[in-house]
Design an enzyme around this catalytic site. Structure first.
Site, PDB file in Angstrom:
ATOM      1  N   GLY A  93      38.348  66.992  24.732  1.00 19.36           N
ATOM      2  CA  GLY A  93      37.805  67.171  23.390  1.00 19.36           C
ATOM      3  C   GLY A  93      37.709  68.639  23.049  1.00 19.36           C
ATOM      4  N   GLY A  95      36.176  71.314  19.647  1.00 20.26           N
ATOM      5  CA  GLY A  95      35.616  71.532  18.328  1.00 20.26           C
ATOM      6  C   GLY A  95      35.579  73.011  18.040  1.00 20.26           C
ATOM      7  N   GLY A  96      35.024  73.341  16.893  1.00 25.28           N
ATOM      8  CA  GLY A  96      34.980  74.735  16.498  1.00 25.28           C
ATOM      9  C   GLY A  96      34.160  75.603  17.429  1.00 25.28           C
ATOM     10  CG  MET A  97      30.472  75.816  17.025  1.00 26.43           C
ATOM     11  SD  MET A  97      30.808  77.531  16.569  1.00 26.43           S
ATOM     12  CE  MET A  97      29.535  78.380  17.494  1.00 26.43           C
ATOM     13  N   GLY A  98      33.423  74.878  20.815  1.00 30.01           N
ATOM     14  CA  GLY A  98      33.582  74.704  22.241  1.00 30.01           C
ATOM     15  C   GLY A  98      34.567  73.605  22.580  1.00 30.01           C
ATOM     16  CB  VAL A 100      34.399  68.033  25.986  1.00 28.20           C
ATOM     17  CG1 VAL A 100      33.799  67.119  27.055  1.00 28.20           C
ATOM     18  CG2 VAL A 100      33.355  68.357  24.927  1.00 28.20           C
ATOM     19  CE  LYS A 117      28.883  70.301  23.380  1.00 27.63           C
ATOM     20  NZ  LYS A 117      27.872  69.579  22.576  1.00 27.63           N
ATOM     21  CG  ASP A 209      24.256  67.344  16.110  1.00 27.54           C
ATOM     22  OD1 ASP A 209      24.396  67.218  14.869  1.00 27.54           O
ATOM     23  OD2 ASP A 209      25.138  67.809  16.849  1.00 27.54           O
TER      24      ASP A 209
END
Length: 409
Positions: A93, A95-98, A100, A117, A209
């Site tokens: 996985g 995303g913009g901030m990290g 996985v 993560k 979240d």
């Protein structure tokens, strides 16, 4: 000279990149152009992160991006790398901030695989203490509908990591679509999520979240709530900036308070007010609304930063039945489920369900054909429910009476 980003800038990047990636690709350029003056200095960093997410070149060849210094780890993880005691196997996985990764212990201590993560951003000098708190929260949460947090820490290079139970599954919205689940089946699956969150609340932990990407459904139909990475214990009492309180106590920092996904955030999260379990109740309502209608309850009138937050603070979600994709779904939502969703997503926390358990109980009453607490009580409503639950018995009685009257006549 490049400008060093502060911890507050990093928090703003986390929030803004989530907003940006939630938009259709065609709207992203306009959104970036409409950045508020206070966020203009983050535009190039956002463009760079977006380019990385989309797998394209970074914008403006030769343009100097803000230097992240010690806050941004410039190295890109790859299979075989060691992060703390873990060896990276493959990326699962991003995303913009990290990212996985599927990973395994490299020190021989355990043989299980984990979802590792790797946040891109190391938050501040207190990172090690924060990761210790993440481990403490993870130790509290042992529930079949909550993904276990096995470990959290910072490796020798200063990179933070979270080692989570690995779940091979799909986000809950994708699972519902792939399985073509009807409304009752979606409600029963969603109930698993609510039970997991209610369990966390019982241990004084709020998630903060909740969204489809943070609920995976495995092949056996089991829902797993994950990413308690920005969860907070209700009795935390660490110093923070103004208006960052939780049950009257200060949260850790302003930056972590704003680590949220605006589309699913409660109004009090957006405005930086006190958070209680009812903040998660609101997010659960948004999640259920999307699962039942395929649309978001609150939409911004324009594609710009802050527009969605303004809509959440001032807007009113239309009845779910009015947004249903087909008539059969609209009929199933009209009445009880419209009322349940409306109560869960009230702007004022005091008008929502007081707990996740209360939300679960009302959904269960609906599934059983009983009157729900979200609707005004009346004898007509209760009689209608009774007739629908026992329609066969009442039908037989009516048929018998009709036969008797016919014979008597």
């Amino acid at each position: 000279m490049a400008t060093l980003l502060t911890a507050t800038d990093i928090a703003a990047l986390s929030r803004l990149i989530d907003e940006l990636l939630a938009l259709p690709a065609a709207d992203r350029a306009d959104w970036l152009a409409a950045l508020a003056p206070t966020d203009q200095h983050l535009a190039l960093a956002l463009q760079s992160m977006l380019a990385e997410h989309e797998g394209s070149r970074a914008p403006a060849l030769g343009t100097e991006l803000p230097a992240l210094g010690d806050i941004l780890d410039a190295s890109t993880p790859k299979p075989g790398d060691r992060v703390g005691p873990y060896r990276l196997l493959r990326q699962i996985g991003q995303g913009g901030m990290g990212s996985v990764w599927l990973a395994e212990r490299a020190d021989g201590a355990l043989t299980r695989e984990v979802a590792l993560k790797l946040p891109r951003l190391a938050w501040d000098a207190g990172l090690a203490a924060r990761m210790a708190r993440e481990r403490d929260i993870g130790a509290l949460l042992e529930h079949p509908n909550i993904t276990r947090l096995y470990d959290a820490g910072v490796d020798a290079q200063g990179r933070p990591f979270l080692a989570l139970e690995y779940i091979a599954g799909q986000p809950i919205d994708a699972w519902c679509a792939a399985q073509s689940l009807d409304v009752p089946a979606r409600l029963r699956l969603f109930m698993q999520v609510v039970h997991g969150i209610a369990y966390a609340h019982g241990r004084l932990v709020i998630h903060r979240d909740l969204k489809p990407a943070n609920v995976l459904v495995s092949a056996d139909g089991q829902a797993h709530v994950l990413d308690f990475g920005i969860a907070r214990r209700l009795h935390d009492s660490e110093p923070a900036g103004p208006a960052q309180t939780l049950q009257g106590q200060h949260t850790q920092t302003h930056e972590q308070h704003r680590a949220l996904t605006p589309r699913y955030a409660s109004p009090e999260q957006i405005s930086g007010e006190t958070l209680t379990v009812q903040s998660d109740v609101y997010s659960l309502g948004v999640l259920l609304y999307e699962l039942l209608t395929g649309t978001s309850p609150i939409t911004a009138k324009r594609a710009s930063p802050g527009a969605l937050e303004d809509a959440i603070l001032r807007g009113q979600a239309p009845l779910a039945s009015s947004r249903a994709p087909v008539r059969a779904t609209a009929r199933a939502l009209r009445g009880d489920l419209d009322a349940i969703l409306a109560q869960a997503m009230q702007r004022e926390p005091a008008r929502r369900y007081p707990t996740a358990d209360a939300l679960a109980q009302d959904i269960e009453r609906h599934l059983q054909g009983l009157p729900v607490q979200a609707r005004p009580d009346s004898w007509r409503y209760r009689l209608g429910k009774l007739l629908r639950r026992h329609w066969l018995g009442f039908g037989m009685v009516a048929l018998g009476l009709t036969s008797v009257l016919a014979l008597a006549g």
